[in-house]
Design a protein around this motif. Sequence first.
Motif, mmCIF file in Angstrom:
data_model
loop_
_atom_site.group_PDB
_atom_site.id
_atom_site.type_symbol
_atom_site.label_atom_id
_atom_site.label_comp_id
_atom_site.label_asym_id
_atom_site.label_seq_id
_atom_site.Cartn_x
_atom_site.Cartn_y
_atom_site.Cartn_z
ATOM 1 N N VAL A 1 -1.673 13.646 -10.529
ATOM 2 C CA VAL A 1 -1.637 12.286 -10.159
ATOM 3 C C VAL A 1 -1.915 11.588 -11.411
ATOM 4 O O VAL A 1 -2.848 11.889 -12.439
ATOM 5 C CB VAL A 1 -2.600 12.100 -9.126
ATOM 6 N N THR A 2 -1.658 10.164 -11.514
ATOM 7 C CA THR A 2 -2.012 9.157 -12.668
ATOM 8 C C THR A 2 -2.345 8.079 -12.361
ATOM 9 O O THR A 2 -3.158 7.219 -13.115
ATOM 10 C CB THR A 2 -0.810 9.193 -13.684
ATOM 11 N N ALA B 1 0.231 17.152 -5.591
ATOM 12 C CA ALA B 1 0.892 16.581 -6.736
ATOM 13 C C ALA B 1 1.398 15.208 -5.671
ATOM 14 O O ALA B 1 2.169 15.232 -4.654
ATOM 15 C CB ALA B 1 2.242 17.340 -6.921
ATOM 16 N N VAL B 2 0.385 14.048 -6.159
ATOM 17 C CA VAL B 2 0.662 12.864 -5.632
ATOM 18 C C VAL B 2 2.135 12.096 -5.885
ATOM 19 O O VAL B 2 2.685 12.341 -6.934
ATOM 20 C CB VAL B 2 -0.251 11.825 -6.035
ATOM 21 N N THR B 3 2.809 11.672 -4.722
ATOM 22 C CA THR B 3 4.232 11.111 -4.964
ATOM 23 C C THR B 3 4.276 9.704 -4.981
ATOM 24 O O THR B 3 3.533 9.127 -5.891
ATOM 25 C CB THR B 3 5.311 11.669 -3.763
ATOM 26 N N ALA C 1 -0.512 2.496 -0.343
ATOM 27 C CA ALA C 1 -1.304 3.614 -0.938
ATOM 28 C C ALA C 1 -0.058 4.519 -1.636
ATOM 29 O O ALA C 1 1.042 4.750 -0.962
ATOM 30 C CB ALA C 1 -2.279 4.326 0.117
ATOM 31 N N TYR C 2 -0.655 5.436 -2.428
ATOM 32 C CA TYR C 2 0.117 6.538 -2.787
ATOM 33 C C TYR C 2 0.180 7.680 -1.916
ATOM 34 O O TYR C 2 -0.690 7.890 -1.135
ATOM 35 C CB TYR C 2 -0.197 7.046 -4.308
ATOM 36 N N LYS C 3 1.393 8.435 -1.684
ATOM 37 C CA LYS C 3 1.460 9.408 -0.602
ATOM 38 C C LYS C 3 0.889 10.575 -1.608
ATOM 39 O O LYS C 3 1.542 11.230 -2.564
ATOM 40 C CB LYS C 3 2.753 9.514 -0.387
ATOM 41 N N SER C 4 0.019 11.172 -0.761
ATOM 42 C CA SER C 4 -0.661 12.315 -1.135
ATOM 43 C C SER C 4 -0.811 13.601 -0.029
ATOM 44 O O SER C 4 -1.582 13.035 1.076
ATOM 45 C CB SER C 4 -1.986 11.988 -1.694
ATOM 46 N N GLY C 5 -0.094 14.326 0.137
ATOM 47 C CA GLY C 5 -0.041 15.329 1.234
ATOM 48 C C GLY C 5 0.623 14.684 2.407
ATOM 49 O O GLY C 5 0.725 15.335 3.465
ATOM 50 N N VAL D 1 8.726 11.293 -8.603
ATOM 51 C CA VAL D 1 8.554 9.713 -7.894
ATOM 52 C C VAL D 1 7.321 9.279 -8.003
ATOM 53 O O VAL D 1 7.204 8.084 -7.471
ATOM 54 C CB VAL D 1 9.214 10.102 -6.431
ATOM 55 N N HIS D 2 6.373 9.762 -8.538
ATOM 56 C CA HIS D 2 5.019 9.207 -8.705
ATOM 57 C C HIS D 2 5.242 8.058 -9.610
ATOM 58 O O HIS D 2 4.600 7.038 -9.380
ATOM 59 C CB HIS D 2 4.095 10.096 -9.164
#
Length: 356
Positions: free
Chosen positions: A45-46, A202-204, A212-216, A332-333
């Motif tokens: 994740v960044t 790995a966050v998408t 929000a960023y999708k995580s899980g 895709v992150h």
Amino acid sequence: MSNWDIAKISNFIEQQIGEGHLPGAVLYIAQRGAEVMRQAYGSRVTYPETAPMSVDTVFDLASLTKVVATLPTVLQLMDQGKLSLADPIGVFLPQFRCHQEEPIRIVHLLTHSSGLRADIPGIRAMMHLSRDELVDLILKERPLHPPGTKVVYSDIGMIVLYLIIEIVTGEAFSTYLKRELFDPLEMSETGFCPTFEESRYAVTEFSEHRQAYKSGLVHDEKAELMQGVSGHAGLFSTVHDLANFTEMIRQKGVFKRRRLISKAAIELSSCNFTPCAQEFRGLGWLLRNPSSFQFSGDYASEHSFGHTGFTGTSLLFEPERDLQVIFLTNRVHFGRTDHILQIRPRLHNLILAQSN
């Protein structure tokens, strides 16, 4: 065994990360049943903060779901006499008893030659739909051209196949998979709707409707509407678990001396069912076609096969070299850029050039 130059491969991946094409990656290579390398690079994740990728990071596999979950389930059901490639899908879903000369069959869904559309247009604006509403939309789909005449990579077709699997097995897809495939393969960190701690993912991509960023949480919109479980996308896994899966495929259905799928089914799955199309398709698998540009690279043999996932994942099997490559990224992150389309074949060239 080849004298592998791991540094050359690693430098390539690190360069791609340095140029902002990927946040991070995990690469696994095995040859002749032995692990060559398993390495993590960059960040899982960044945004909003950076955290490192690790070899046990959990990835959203995206369309690898089609070949890691849906395909092996269908092959097992074929082995059990519960399904045949020739079965018209109207046998299971009466809504598809179309008035047409050639019905859609199981083989058409697996080879993306059903005639069904690739996707549902405007799905990103339909996130208000319930699962049942989405399924109802899909069951109203009709082929745009006769089945078996054209390859159109179709998520819709794989969702239909998932619905058929649950009808045939009489149980939830995830329940069947855990008992019949993932548990025997010791894939304890593979499944739908994962519940790992936040630091594992790995966050998408950034989700507009969730802000929000999708995580899980599954990246694919249709799979999200399907409550995380589908035949086209939704599966999460690690490189460790996928290495067990690729070893089972390599051993033609056997893992640790236990047969899970027949040799006949595994061998049939990588045969070309669409020789007249630009895209050569096996059962689930994408096959090498020398006349079209593909993710497998320039040195892959005509017997190679594999699959990709939109989030930035891929599997490649090269039987002539007895080689398997797992490449997992969360590209895709950084948004839906096309860099991965150049990265995969170049990476595979670097790897295949060293194997013999």
